[in-house]
Scaffold this active site. Structure first.
Site, PDB file in Angstrom:
ATOM      1  N   GLY A 286       0.855  -1.196   0.000  1.00  0.00           N
ATOM      2  CA  GLY A 286       0.000   0.000   0.000  1.00  0.00           C
ATOM      3  C   GLY A 286       0.882   1.233   0.000  1.00  0.00           C
ATOM      4  O   GLY A 286       0.845   2.048   0.905  1.00  0.00           O
TER       5      GLY A 286
ATOM      6  N   ASP B 106       0.622  -0.882  -4.850  1.00  0.00           N
ATOM      7  CA  ASP B 106      -0.628  -0.222  -4.448  1.00  0.00           C
ATOM      8  C   ASP B 106      -1.714  -0.547  -5.457  1.00  0.00           C
ATOM      9  O   ASP B 106      -1.494  -0.475  -6.667  1.00  0.00           O
ATOM     10  CB  ASP B 106      -0.461   1.300  -4.308  1.00  0.00           C
ATOM     11  CG  ASP B 106      -1.460   1.872  -3.303  1.00  0.00           C
ATOM     12  OD1 ASP B 106      -1.027   2.404  -2.269  1.00  0.00           O
ATOM     13  OD2 ASP B 106      -2.688   1.765  -3.550  1.00  0.00           O
TER      14      ASP B 106
ATOM     15  N   GLU C 159       2.370   1.155   5.885  1.00  0.00           N
ATOM     16  CA  GLU C 159       1.578   2.030   6.756  1.00  0.00           C
ATOM     17  C   GLU C 159       0.144   1.584   6.525  1.00  0.00           C
ATOM     18  O   GLU C 159      -0.537   2.071   5.632  1.00  0.00           O
ATOM     19  CB  GLU C 159       1.803   3.493   6.375  1.00  0.00           C
ATOM     20  CG  GLU C 159       1.266   4.470   7.392  1.00  0.00           C
ATOM     21  CD  GLU C 159      -0.253   4.587   7.317  1.00  0.00           C
ATOM     22  OE1 GLU C 159      -0.955   3.832   8.027  1.00  0.00           O
ATOM     23  OE2 GLU C 159      -0.727   5.447   6.539  1.00  0.00           O
TER      24      GLU C 159
ATOM     25  N   GLU D  96     -10.957  -0.146   8.130  1.00  0.00           N
ATOM     26  CA  GLU D  96     -10.383   0.064   6.796  1.00  0.00           C
ATOM     27  C   GLU D  96      -8.863  -0.094   6.792  1.00  0.00           C
ATOM     28  O   GLU D  96      -8.154   0.618   6.071  1.00  0.00           O
ATOM     29  CB  GLU D  96     -10.784   1.439   6.231  1.00  0.00           C
ATOM     30  CG  GLU D  96     -12.273   1.533   5.940  1.00  0.00           C
ATOM     31  CD  GLU D  96     -12.642   2.678   5.017  1.00  0.00           C
ATOM     32  OE1 GLU D  96     -11.871   3.634   4.901  1.00  0.00           O
ATOM     33  OE2 GLU D  96     -13.723   2.588   4.399  1.00  0.00           O
TER      34      GLU D  96
END
Lengths: 324, 324
Positions: free
Chosen positions: B16, B38, B81, B90
């Site tokens: 991500g 990502d 992160e 989420e």
């Protein structure tokens, strides 16, 4: 309360009454009867609030749209807190017009009686720096590739924010003056004006701000007013663009004004900012001119399109944004 | 940078990656190769950012889900992160687990290596006063009829807000300790714990706050670590409820900790507050006990249900809320 003499003993309708607070103020000011109308479920609470304050004899809460509810008498006064962001976004002015045309007596009072929407060019280096220039150097890393995305994220849509008088480059232009006694529904579909500003300082132009004020004037010199005898000195939005409109009006009645201007104390309406993707350096006395159109979105009738055209220093731009 | 010695010359995957900033930090720390993954369109910008910083030889941006993209080697380090509000809302922890199970070498490093979610009872008179008590007297009008609606509007859903250490009634309870080396996907479906607090002061209990911290520990005493040799002193969430967990851990490695606790500087995660509709007056040393369950919503798998049961002074309550 400043218009207590006109409200006392009169019949009032409160358009979009919400919790009923304005209706209760009218009852406290001595209204004979107040019809408090709201289409939303808040009307249920308004009814309870009225009862808890022992005003159920005076304040009649009607749960429904002003187009649909029935009131079996003409009213002396319409009160309403109808103003939306940028004055007209999700505003209930249409309901006020409907209520006026259905129920207001000839010579009756509307509070507020008028509203004015302003536009002015602004500079806002801190905002631009935080949202855009930030990406030029993030912990030593060149993230300029983020600039187009950052500009779009930050500035594609109108921003409701609080600025101060120091952000404003010159006197505002009147985009629209609304006389609540005479405005018609079809005037709200689209509002368009040409403007011409002369910057009072050398600064980067970052965009334009909208704000508004509303006036609470009583009837002029008699207890009966008619639209043509309106106590307001109307500010025409057809003024020649090279007239710099003065924000402060001279009115013998010195009406009470609720202002949402940057130089006045902040309100929940704040100001509405349309930022440019790229600032324009303007010199003192430089002219910024163009046009602005606010119109109902075809995509969704609750949305408002803002079409802003601006020219300065020989270059011309268009910024389209949608208030969703 | 504190783990530069382990990153230097190693292969890293950034789960991500967003703008790619962590990948670039790894490249600057001397990583041999960094896979920046990502699923969102931000990968396009990440690629440009990497190029603009002359790191295209080292940082390979992969636009896709960690479940789908292909990496033709095992990696030494996973960075991510991944933390959401309330740690797990989420969150991308599932993607970190997937990346670990697909690509991490035996003994590889995960940064952060662990996370801990805390819960504590809080008092917040100002917030309650502004949102609820306000309605008891609005410009002299009794608007208590608004209280049920006001409570629902203000407190039905979890609130992401910043509080301070002064709002917290006692030491927090560990709701969940996540060891990134060993956690399994099915553990994220539902997290449940019993708690028992002893208020350190007499105050109205207004609700409960969640916050978390994450640790960045390097490998313990060798360059090869295994899950059973994890350098972390795991905090068990099975501790007896009458043990008051200490927030400050004693760890010979003194790991770098990113804390989102009320007593630490605010972060964009702030804290997550579950407010009670009605405060409970608690005495000093009074026990507040119950249970909390965080689980994936059946209505929408991105939503998180928070089921909070609490008892104090002989009365028992349940608060259900949904993080949307």
């Amino acid at each position: 309360m400043q218009h207590q003499s006109f409200i006392q003993g009169r019949v009032v309708v409160d358009v979009g009454c919400g919790t009923g607070i304005l209706s209760i103020f009218c009852a406290q000011a001595g209204a004979k009867r107040v019809y408090a109308v709201d289409a939303s479920a808040i009307a249920v609470q308004a009814k309870e609030v009225v009862k808890a304050n022992n005003l159920a004899e005076t304040v009649i809460v009607l749960h429904g749209r002003v187009e649909d509810v029935e009131i079996d008498e003409q009213v002396d006064v319409i009160i309403s807190e109808w103003m939306g962001y940028t004055l007209l976004y999700e505003s209930m002015l249409g309901s006020v017009i409907t209520a006026r045309d259905r129920w207001l007596k000839h010579g009756g009072l509307i509070l507020p009686c008028a509203a004015t929407l302003y536009l002015a060019p602004i500079t806002h280096p801190d905002r631009y720096n935080d949202s855009i220039d930030f990406w030029r150097n993030v912990y030593g890393i060149d993230m300029s590739a983020m600039l187009p995305v950052a500009k779009q994220c930050a500035f594609e849509e109108p921003c409701v924010e609080t600025i101060t008088g120091e952000n404003v480059l010159t006197w505002p232009h009147v985009v629209k003056h609304v006389d609540c006694y005479t405005i018609q529904l079809n005037e709200l579909e689209s509002v368009s004006t040409r403007y011409k500003f002369q910057s009072m300082m050398r600064a980067p132009l970052h965009g334009f701000a909208f704000w508004f004020d509303v006036e609470f004037s009583g009837p002029a010199n008699s207890s009966i007013i008619t639209p043509s005898q309106s106590p307001l000195i109307g500010l025409s939005d057809d003024d020649p663009v090279d007239d710099i409109p003065s924000k402060k009006r001279t009115n013998p009645n010195e009406p009470l004004v609720l202002s949402t201007a940057p130089e006045d104390p902040p309100t929940h309406w704040q100001q509405t900012l349309i930022y440019l993707y790229d600032p324009i350096e303007v010199e003192q006395d430089q002219i910024i001119e163009g046009s602005v159109t606010l119109s109902q979105s075809k995509e969704n009738r609750r949305f408002m399109n803002i079409h802003l055209q601006y020219s300065s220093g020989g270059r011309s731009f268009v910024k389209e944004s949608v208030f969703r």
